[in-house]
Design a protein around this motif. Structure first.
Motif, PDB file in Angstrom:
ATOM      1  N   UNK A  80       0.949  -1.214   0.039  1.00  0.00           N
ATOM      2  CA  UNK A  80      -0.120   0.044  -0.011  1.00  0.00           C
ATOM      3  C   UNK A  80       1.107   1.382  -0.013  1.00  0.00           C
TER       4      UNK A  80
ATOM      5  N   UNK B  12     -10.286 -15.670  -2.918  1.00  0.00           N
ATOM      6  CA  UNK B  12     -10.785 -14.350  -2.717  1.00  0.00           C
ATOM      7  C   UNK B  12     -10.338 -13.551  -4.159  1.00  0.00           C
ATOM      8  N   UNK B  42     -15.875 -13.256  -4.214  1.00  0.00           N
ATOM      9  CA  UNK B  42     -15.479 -11.997  -4.974  1.00  0.00           C
ATOM     10  C   UNK B  42     -14.813 -12.335  -6.279  1.00  0.00           C
ATOM     11  N   UNK B  43     -13.630 -11.725  -6.318  1.00  0.00           N
ATOM     12  CA  UNK B  43     -12.810 -11.926  -7.834  1.00  0.00           C
ATOM     13  C   UNK B  43     -12.377 -13.191  -8.118  1.00  0.00           C
ATOM     14  N   UNK B  68     -16.044  -5.490 -17.173  1.00  0.00           N
ATOM     15  CA  UNK B  68     -14.816  -5.133 -16.598  1.00  0.00           C
ATOM     16  C   UNK B  68     -14.044  -6.161 -15.998  1.00  0.00           C
ATOM     17  N   UNK B 158      -6.475 -18.582   2.837  1.00  0.00           N
ATOM     18  CA  UNK B 158      -7.170 -17.356   2.429  1.00  0.00           C
ATOM     19  C   UNK B 158      -6.562 -16.911   1.500  1.00  0.00           C
TER      20      UNK B 158
ATOM     21  N   UNK C  14      -6.047  -3.125   4.089  1.00  0.00           N
ATOM     22  CA  UNK C  14      -6.788  -1.937   4.128  1.00  0.00           C
ATOM     23  C   UNK C  14      -7.822  -1.803   2.879  1.00  0.00           C
ATOM     24  N   UNK C  15      -8.052  -3.096   2.274  1.00  0.00           N
ATOM     25  CA  UNK C  15      -8.913  -2.999   1.330  1.00  0.00           C
ATOM     26  C   UNK C  15     -10.448  -3.155   1.673  1.00  0.00           C
ATOM     27  N   UNK C  17     -12.888  -4.498   0.292  1.00  0.00           N
ATOM     28  CA  UNK C  17     -13.514  -5.616  -0.113  1.00  0.00           C
ATOM     29  C   UNK C  17     -13.136  -6.891   0.620  1.00  0.00           C
ATOM     30  N   UNK C  18     -11.655  -6.706   1.001  1.00  0.00           N
ATOM     31  CA  UNK C  18     -11.089  -7.753   1.834  1.00  0.00           C
ATOM     32  C   UNK C  18     -11.584  -7.874   3.358  1.00  0.00           C
ATOM     33  N   UNK C  78     -11.139  -0.288  -2.896  1.00  0.00           N
ATOM     34  CA  UNK C  78     -11.017  -1.883  -3.112  1.00  0.00           C
ATOM     35  C   UNK C  78      -9.897  -2.526  -3.657  1.00  0.00           C
ATOM     36  N   UNK C  79      -9.447  -3.649  -3.461  1.00  0.00           N
ATOM     37  CA  UNK C  79      -8.373  -4.300  -3.874  1.00  0.00           C
ATOM     38  C   UNK C  79      -8.260  -4.505  -5.399  1.00  0.00           C
ATOM     39  N   UNK C  80      -9.381  -4.287  -6.017  1.00  0.00           N
ATOM     40  CA  UNK C  80      -9.401  -4.565  -7.561  1.00  0.00           C
ATOM     41  C   UNK C  80     -10.312  -3.434  -8.114  1.00  0.00           C
ATOM     42  N   UNK C  81     -10.124  -3.086  -9.390  1.00  0.00           N
ATOM     43  CA  UNK C  81     -10.997  -2.151 -10.238  1.00  0.00           C
ATOM     44  C   UNK C  81     -11.288  -0.867  -9.359  1.00  0.00           C
TER      45      UNK C  81
END
Lengths: 159, 159, 159
Positions: A80, B12, B42-43, B68, B158, C14-15, C17-18, C78-81
């Protein structure tokens, strides 16, 4: 009679902060007399690289990968707030101020505490890393050895 | 009498390399007679997507998400060294040279070894993914089913 | 006599979604009568930050970190997108449409279910976070306390 507890960490990530977390947990578990193994795979292998360049016989593609990947623990980036390299410098400054150990010292401490530092041979091959490039204390194994340890383990983590 | 050991992986991440790691561990554990489940959330659900476009009745927002996100395992990107798409191509080239299995083959091998490929229904709903878009072998469940498996599991990860 | 099962999650990320995934699993496990602990470390500490600014006596470097990091669960990315902030807005819109709980509500639910929300004191120090900045329900501990819980745990995850 007490059974020895065991902690088995897969270090997949090549991020400085995630590797720190892995080594802090490993050192903690070793201090509590766990049998501890860190299984380094994919980008996590970079934590085990020596920081000097090693003469190795590589293909062009392997040389490219070797150059693009960080050479040793202290060259790894943050997961990060990288901010064009400012993040890692900042965090190291703060760590110094708080007398926190840099990753390189955490790795040495793990070696002193007999934490098993294992390199995944399959992904070494994939990324073109050779044994001469990794720390002397490195052990070499595959996913089968990991599973044999982890299936009876207490704390199994993927980082 | 030996008890069956079990490995339960939450996938995930939507990264190609992390999905590879998940499927390599799963296939290894299945070879050692573990009961193995990969719970895709999720992804990570993208690994189960069929690679052809599927006719589905979706809202605008769901269509956007669908476009996307990568359609199927071989379209996923790397967690590191993406370099405008060069990373995944490079790594696939190296993998081919070393006869390493691409993700799509690892998934088929998992199916042949009866690894349970589970899609998290709650996040499918969230991302607007429908059953018709996912592989035929997919099972459907929620977090309760995951916990029921994992609470007696040996290797819980995970990824 | 049944033994209480336990779930111990390290939330490093710190995402948004996670963190959602961590709290969904935690709430699920609490509903199944597990003793549940989320150990927040590094960027995961941001999930516990109060959303209002707190007057605290900090060094320049600590102030910088404090400003750069998200203040509270709903400010996390978010971690993605991520798409320049569009991703989190989109996903919250979809979540609302599907009546999915935002992270802030998942955290409140965890508090109501007596999930132990622990902040890692070592990384708080590192990032310059002070107790006054974190939720009232927060407990404070180090890696030794985590290991004591996790070594007898059923579901141990690093997120």
């Amino acid at each position: 009679m007490t059974e020895t507890k065991s902690t088995n960490i897969i270090l997949f990530s090549g991020d400085y902060d995630k590797a720190m977390a892995a080594y802090i947990i490993a050192n903690g578990a070793a201090a509590y007399d766990h049998e501890v193994t860190i299984f380094h795979t994919f980008w996590g292998l970079n934590a085990l690289r020596k920081d000097e360049p090693i003469q190795a016989n590589k293909t062009m593609l392997e040389k490219m990968f070797g150059k693009m990947m960080p050479r040793g623990a202290e060259k790894m980036g943050l997961s990060k707030m990288h901010f064009a390299g400012m993040g890692p410098k900042l965090i190291k400054k703060v760590m110094k101020k708080h007398n926190a150990m840099p990753l390189a010292d955490l790795i040495e401490m793990a070696e002193e505490q007999d934490v098993n530092l294992v390199a995944c041979t399959m992904t070494m091959d994939l990324l073109g890393l050779q044994k001469a490039e990794l720390r002397e204390s490195t052990q070499y194994a595959g996913v089968a050895a990991y599973l044999a340890d982890a299936e009876d383990g207490n704390v199994n983590l993927f980082i």
